[in-house]
Design an enzyme around this catalytic site. Structure first.
Site, PDB file in Angstrom:
ATOM      1  N   ASP A 140      10.305  22.176 -16.171  1.00  0.00           N
ATOM      2  CA  ASP A 140      10.952  22.968 -15.115  1.00  0.00           C
ATOM      3  C   ASP A 140      12.190  23.720 -15.638  1.00  0.00           C
ATOM      4  O   ASP A 140      12.087  24.907 -15.929  1.00  0.00           O
ATOM      5  CB  ASP A 140      11.298  22.069 -13.916  1.00  0.00           C
ATOM      6  N   ASP A 141      13.319  23.050 -15.724  1.00  0.00           N
ATOM      7  CA  ASP A 141      14.574  23.654 -16.215  1.00  0.00           C
ATOM      8  C   ASP A 141      15.216  22.610 -17.135  1.00  0.00           C
ATOM      9  O   ASP A 141      16.183  21.937 -16.751  1.00  0.00           O
ATOM     10  CB  ASP A 141      15.516  23.969 -15.044  1.00  0.00           C
TER      11      ASP A 141
ATOM     12  N   GLU B 126       7.961  20.681  -3.113  1.00  0.00           N
ATOM     13  CA  GLU B 126       9.058  20.132  -3.916  1.00  0.00           C
ATOM     14  C   GLU B 126      10.205  19.768  -2.967  1.00  0.00           C
ATOM     15  O   GLU B 126      10.512  18.600  -2.783  1.00  0.00           O
ATOM     16  CB  GLU B 126       9.521  21.161  -4.958  1.00  0.00           C
TER      17      GLU B 126
ATOM     18  N   HIS C 196       5.044  25.113 -16.675  1.00  0.00           N
ATOM     19  CA  HIS C 196       6.081  25.330 -15.667  1.00  0.00           C
ATOM     20  C   HIS C 196       7.463  25.151 -16.280  1.00  0.00           C
ATOM     21  O   HIS C 196       8.005  24.044 -16.316  1.00  0.00           O
ATOM     22  CB  HIS C 196       5.859  24.333 -14.510  1.00  0.00           C
TER      23      HIS C 196
ATOM     24  N   HIS D  34      11.122  27.575 -16.361  1.00  0.00           N
ATOM     25  CA  HIS D  34      11.856  28.816 -16.065  1.00  0.00           C
ATOM     26  C   HIS D  34      12.703  29.160 -17.281  1.00  0.00           C
ATOM     27  O   HIS D  34      13.540  28.357 -17.697  1.00  0.00           O
ATOM     28  CB  HIS D  34      12.771  28.604 -14.860  1.00  0.00           C
TER      29      HIS D  34
ATOM     30  N   HIS E 292       5.567  27.800  -6.115  1.00  0.00           N
ATOM     31  CA  HIS E 292       6.311  26.552  -5.880  1.00  0.00           C
ATOM     32  C   HIS E 292       6.070  26.108  -4.440  1.00  0.00           C
ATOM     33  O   HIS E 292       6.305  26.881  -3.498  1.00  0.00           O
ATOM     34  CB  HIS E 292       7.811  26.774  -6.050  1.00  0.00           C
TER      35      HIS E 292
HETATM   36  N1  LIG Z   1      12.911  23.508  -9.477  1.00  0.00           N
HETATM   37  C1  LIG Z   1      12.952  24.739  -8.956  1.00  0.00           C
HETATM   38  N2  LIG Z   1      12.497  24.954  -7.715  1.00  0.00           N
HETATM   39  C2  LIG Z   1      12.536  26.173  -7.173  1.00  0.00           C
HETATM   40  N3  LIG Z   1      13.019  27.242  -7.801  1.00  0.00           N
HETATM   41  C3  LIG Z   1      13.487  27.084  -9.036  1.00  0.00           C
HETATM   42  N4  LIG Z   1      14.025  27.965  -9.888  1.00  0.00           N
HETATM   43  C4  LIG Z   1      14.345  27.309 -10.995  1.00  0.00           C
HETATM   44  N5  LIG Z   1      14.033  26.010 -10.880  1.00  0.00           N
HETATM   45  C5  LIG Z   1      13.488  25.839  -9.661  1.00  0.00           C
HETATM   46 ZN   LIG Z   2      10.151  25.448 -11.064  1.00  0.00          ZN
END
Ligand SMILES: Nc1ncnc2[nH]cnc12
Ligand SMILES: [Zn+2]
Length: 328
Positions: A275-276, A197, A16, A18, A194
């Site tokens: 994630d990011d 969250e 996971h 992006h 997703h």
């Molecule tokens: N944590 C996240 N939740 C939902 N969409 C996303 N797009 C990028 N990061 C995200």
């Molecule tokens: Zn994500």
């Protein structure tokens, strides 16, 4: 006091991440120089600047808008993958967003070819394996998500093996997106979404009922409903858990209240992802270290998370067997 366990040598995998969210502020600033653009609205010094999920998405979109060519995406994918290979990651799946590429003026072909070239270069230099999951963006609406699913179902590149949905989870009802996922599933793609969250347990239950994913992105707020946790465990649905992201976005105030270990103890299949990463001062290496520090995991537990990730990966049987062999 015993020294903290050093997770560096543990083989890692993340399901996971992006790709647009993996661009470091330094790389985005270099891109801004290339395209003569101002990024001071969302980058300050070496950090992204945002204070809630909506502002985070603005920073994310701003960074994505600066990757405009096949070469830009090759550089981004190679930089991210070589970085995590240096942390002993052997496998990664990246979420790729054709809507973001299109907004930056890039064709789907150039987007996928650029990413694939970066993946090839990183694989050659480090041995890391990577696959791509096309995501639709929930807050762009069901029509756009369906278009992304149709694109994925056309199998535009052999490294694209899954379909998912990211974006604002509180937008719309998940049932509105069921047709998009049917299209992707019928094409034989792996399915993840997703949920759980920004929204609670009911969002995870809706995702299971309407989308039938084998994996859920985050899913952690299932913990708010014991029967749902049991269902996830019984059905063997894998959670792509991103603790650093959850802390940064204030889903949980501190690691001690994060449910990762409680989910694991309840029999849920859990994995660790970033994630990011630069938005959350994270990386897959940091996620493993944070989990070891918080819950006392040693090499066998952490390798189990990697094994779970590889067993749930959207790859062909030969690649899966090769990766599992790297854990022995
Ligand atoms: N944590 C996240 N939740 C939902 N969409 C996303 N797009 C990028 N990061 C995200
Ligand atoms: Zn994500």
């Amino acid at each position: 006091m015993t020294a903290p366990f050093n997770t560096a040598p543990v083989p890692k995998a993340e399901l996971h991440c992006h790709i647009e969210g993996a661009a470091s502020p330094a790389l985005v600033k270099a891109q801004a120089g290339k395209y003569n653009t101002d990024v001071s609205g969302f980058i300050s010094g070496d950090s992204y600047v945002w204070s809630d999920f909506t502002e985070f998405l603005t920073a994310y979109d701003g960074a994505a808008s600066l990757f405009r060519s096949e070469e830009d995406y090759a550089l981004l994918a190679r930089t991210y993958l070589e970085g995590i290979a240096a942390q002993n990651a052997i496998y990664a799946e990246i979420f790729v967003s054709p809507d973001h590429a299109a907004a930056a003026g890039l064709s789907h072909t150039a987007y996928f070819d650029g990413l694939a070239e970066g993946i090839r270069q990183a694989s050659e230099s480090s041995g890391i394996e990577c696959r791509m999951i096309i995501v639709g963006v929930r807050h762009l609406g069901a029509e756009k998500v369906e278009a992304a699913a149709k694109l994925a179902a056309s199998r535009p590149h052999p490294l694209i093996t899954g379909f998912g949905m990211a974006g604002e989870e509180r937008f719309g009802e998940v049932a509105e997106f069921a047709r998009a996922f049917d299209i992707a599933r019928d094409a034989g793609l792996g399915i993840t979404i997703h949920a759980g969250e920004l929204a609670g347990a009911e969002s995870v239950r809706d995702a299971l009922d309407h989308i039938r994913p084998s994996r859920i992105g985050h899913g952690v707020r299932a913990i708010e409903d014991g029967a749902l946790v049991q269902r996830i465990a019984d059905e063997g649905v894998v959670l792509e858990v991103c603790p650093g992201s959850n802390l940064a976005l204030n889903v949980y105030p501190e690691i001690s209240s994060h449910p990762f270990d409680r989910l694991r103890r309840a029999g849920v299949k859990v994995t660790l992802s970033s994630d990011d990463p630069p938005h959350f001062a994270s990386s897959v290496g940091r996620e493993y270290q944070m989990a070891a520090d918080a819950w006392g995991y040693g090499a066998p537990d952490l390798t189990d998370f990697t094994r779970t990730a590889i067993e749930a990966a959207f790859v062909d049987p030969q690649t899966r067997a090769k990766l599992l062999g790297q854990l022995d």
